[in-house]
Design a protein around this motif. Sequence first.
Motif, mmCIF file in Angstrom:
data_model
loop_
_atom_site.group_PDB
_atom_site.id
_atom_site.type_symbol
_atom_site.label_atom_id
_atom_site.label_comp_id
_atom_site.label_asym_id
_atom_site.label_seq_id
_atom_site.Cartn_x
_atom_site.Cartn_y
_atom_site.Cartn_z
ATOM 1 N N LYS A 101 0.796 -1.221 0.000
ATOM 2 C CA LYS A 101 0.000 0.000 0.000
ATOM 3 C C LYS A 101 0.833 1.278 0.000
ATOM 4 C CE LYS A 101 -4.142 -1.951 2.166
ATOM 5 N NZ LYS A 101 -5.121 -1.821 3.276
ATOM 6 N N VAL A 102 2.145 1.154 -0.083
ATOM 7 C CA VAL A 102 3.004 2.345 -0.046
ATOM 8 C C VAL A 102 2.747 3.218 -1.271
ATOM 9 C CG1 VAL A 102 5.377 3.145 -0.267
ATOM 10 C CG2 VAL A 102 4.819 1.403 1.410
ATOM 11 N N GLU A 103 2.494 4.493 -1.005
ATOM 12 C CA GLU A 103 2.273 5.467 -2.076
ATOM 13 C C GLU A 103 3.381 6.513 -2.138
ATOM 14 O OE1 GLU A 103 -1.825 6.964 -2.313
ATOM 15 O OE2 GLU A 103 -2.330 5.445 -0.821
ATOM 16 N N ALA A 104 4.100 6.689 -1.031
ATOM 17 C CA ALA A 104 5.195 7.663 -0.985
ATOM 18 C C ALA A 104 6.423 7.000 -0.376
ATOM 19 C CB ALA A 104 4.791 8.888 -0.163
ATOM 20 N N LEU A 105 7.566 7.108 -1.065
ATOM 21 C CA LEU A 105 8.814 6.510 -0.605
ATOM 22 C C LEU A 105 9.873 7.592 -0.503
ATOM 23 C CD1 LEU A 105 10.609 4.019 0.042
ATOM 24 C CD2 LEU A 105 11.045 3.846 -2.435
ATOM 25 N N LEU A 106 10.459 7.721 0.684
ATOM 26 C CA LEU A 106 11.523 8.690 0.941
ATOM 27 C C LEU A 106 12.792 7.928 1.297
ATOM 28 C CD1 LEU A 106 12.676 11.530 1.562
ATOM 29 C CD2 LEU A 106 11.697 11.319 3.865
ATOM 30 N N LEU A 107 13.847 8.105 0.490
ATOM 31 C CA LEU A 107 15.124 7.460 0.745
ATOM 32 C C LEU A 107 16.150 8.519 1.113
ATOM 33 C CD1 LEU A 107 15.215 4.962 -2.285
ATOM 34 C CD2 LEU A 107 14.510 4.475 0.068
ATOM 35 N N ASN A 108 16.649 8.478 2.349
ATOM 36 C CA ASN A 108 17.724 9.354 2.800
ATOM 37 C C ASN A 108 19.019 8.561 2.743
ATOM 38 O OD1 ASN A 108 16.409 11.907 3.753
ATOM 39 N ND2 ASN A 108 15.267 10.466 5.027
ATOM 40 N N ILE A 109 19.938 8.981 1.882
ATOM 41 C CA ILE A 109 21.162 8.221 1.670
ATOM 42 C C ILE A 109 22.372 9.085 1.996
ATOM 43 C CG2 ILE A 109 19.973 6.920 -0.129
ATOM 44 C CD1 ILE A 109 21.646 8.363 -2.203
ATOM 45 N N SER A 110 23.521 8.428 2.230
ATOM 46 C CA SER A 110 24.749 9.164 2.541
ATOM 47 C C SER A 110 25.976 8.573 1.855
ATOM 48 C CB SER A 110 24.996 9.182 4.059
ATOM 49 O OG SER A 110 23.939 9.839 4.733
ATOM 50 N N SER A 111 25.855 7.402 1.241
ATOM 51 C CA SER A 111 27.004 6.737 0.618
ATOM 52 C C SER A 111 27.213 7.228 -0.808
ATOM 53 C CB SER A 111 26.796 5.214 0.632
ATOM 54 O OG SER A 111 25.529 4.874 0.103
ATOM 55 N N SER A 112 28.433 7.034 -1.333
ATOM 56 C CA SER A 112 28.774 7.524 -2.667
ATOM 57 C C SER A 112 28.187 6.657 -3.772
ATOM 58 C CB SER A 112 30.293 7.612 -2.812
ATOM 59 O OG SER A 112 30.883 6.346 -2.556
ATOM 60 N N ASN A 113 27.856 5.418 -3.447
ATOM 61 C CA ASN A 113 27.203 4.516 -4.389
ATOM 62 C C ASN A 113 25.978 3.925 -3.725
ATOM 63 O OD1 ASN A 113 29.143 4.149 -6.855
ATOM 64 N ND2 ASN A 113 30.466 4.041 -5.045
ATOM 65 N N TYR A 114 24.892 3.915 -4.443
ATOM 66 C CA TYR A 114 23.641 3.475 -3.825
ATOM 67 C C TYR A 114 22.802 2.730 -4.853
ATOM 68 C CZ TYR A 114 19.365 3.719 -0.965
ATOM 69 O OH TYR A 114 18.254 3.419 -0.225
ATOM 70 N N ALA A 115 22.466 1.495 -4.521
ATOM 71 C CA ALA A 115 21.602 0.689 -5.381
ATOM 72 C C ALA A 115 20.192 0.715 -4.808
ATOM 73 C CB ALA A 115 22.117 -0.746 -5.455
ATOM 74 N N LEU A 116 19.231 1.047 -5.629
ATOM 75 C CA LEU A 116 17.847 1.056 -5.161
ATOM 76 C C LEU A 116 17.416 -0.350 -4.780
ATOM 77 C CD1 LEU A 116 16.044 3.472 -7.666
ATOM 78 C CD2 LEU A 116 17.199 3.992 -5.533
#
Length: 564
Positions: A301-316
């Motif tokens: 049921k997720v309608e909004a996704l917030l990803l807070n990242i800090s690394s130089s490489n990031y795989a979804l």
Amino acid sequence: MNKATEIVVSAVAGAFASEVLKLAIGEAKLVFAFGYVSKELASTMEDLLPIVTEVESMQDVGELKTLKDTIDKARVVVEECKSVKKWEIHLKHYYTRRILKRCNGLPLLIEVLGVPLKGKPLYYWKGQVESWSEKETNLDGVLKLLQPSFTALEPHLKECFMDMGSFLEDQKIRASVIIDIWVELYGKSPTSSSLAYMKYLDDLASQNLLKLIPLGRKEHEDGFYNELLVTQHDVLRELAIHQSKQEAVLERKRHSLVIQGDNYPDDLLLSQRESVRFLSISTDDLFSSSWEEMDSFQFPKVEALLLNISSSNYALPGFIATMKKLKVVIIINHGPDPAKLTNLSCLNSLPNLKRIRLEKVEITFLDILQLQLGRLKKLSLVMCSFGEVFYDTDETDASKALPSLQEIDIDYCYDLDELPYWISEAVSWEKLSITNCHKLSILPEAIGNLSKLELLRLCSCISLSELPETTARLNNLQFLDISDCLGLRKLPLEIGRLDKLKKISMNKCWKCELPDSVRNLENLEVKCDEETEMVLWKGLEEKMINLNVQVEETEHNLNLLRLL
């Protein structure tokens, strides 16, 4: 009544009246001497007034004749002291001191608690103070103090306030991020306006439940809120989280995952995942983008996704592909350099994805084009690095890859010097906003193909020297914003053909040359600084129909430093 009885009654009345009048005068002196009165004394003074009046009507009877001066004096002082409102003012001072003491001098608590009390009657103040327990000094006690401020909110504002707990502590959030989320979570129609959700932010700010900090112009025109920051005190964020947890487990609409290194939190119960509509995931700079422990997770049921990242490489994370109701994705990098994003293909299978916002990531325009997002309406790219711009798009038709795209927002992308050609192929666009891109020097000639474009914003693109002549083919253009384009030297010769153009913002553009055709524009509103008005527009007021030039004062705003 016989003579003896009259003498007795007169004596008793005189003695009683004498004591009453002395009490009235004595109490009145206390009021005048100390400027303070209790509620009980206020009632006493009110009760004394009719008694003094009655005594005054009897002053010709026996012993009362000798009290004339005392009666007159009592009448005057009681009349002066009879207003209960005067007592309420003093009592409110008393309760104010109690409230300040209870808040331990914390400005946040004083601000938040003060708003519900404003304009309320005295009993409300008293009830508020008496409801507190003197033993509550920890966080739970503080949250209890703040609870009435949350309870007083309207239902839709309660939901919005609880959403604020999904952001990081001390995070400085651009208002456009929050509004993008709210439009998709709470919008009741496909055309829901961002203005309504900006009002929600204003309403929460008016209750001191968050703060709005302008970075640039105070006016936020046409749904552009990148220059407005939203901040929230840590305690208020805790209140938002606390309130979210009061919902029944099966009904919780928000969840925040915090991953430190590769140490995942305890597995979520399946029941907790079923109801979540707003999911935020925060990772630190040690995160390796290994999602094995969560590969089996599903958030239907997720309608909004917030990803807070800090690394130089990031795989979804791969489980994004299972979020078939997902409408908005926000990826914000808090690291020092742009992060390289991979596994973008997991976004391909999302049939309802309408908004994507990427902040401080490394991505190419070709990556975006290849996502093939049929329902995407808005794309926001902030502080992104694009590397080399590819212009050969023969293999991908932008109008087919992004057929529903209506708005693109590119802000503070410092290495952007030229736009890819395919941007001119997305003919469904209504808003194109490119701001603070200091290396951008040219726009594609094919920009004139954007026949539905209503807004073209090019603020602070200081290397841009001219607009393509084809800009004059944008027949639906209503608003042109070229403010702070310091290098701009001329506008299209045939700009006067833009019949629907009703507003131009051109602060600090006094070096720009206006073509003669500008006189053909009717009912035009121009916003500019005083110098631009004097150099460019002063002589045109009598030559144009309903020209309205509004001079804006130069603002020196240091709030931008808050982003550092």
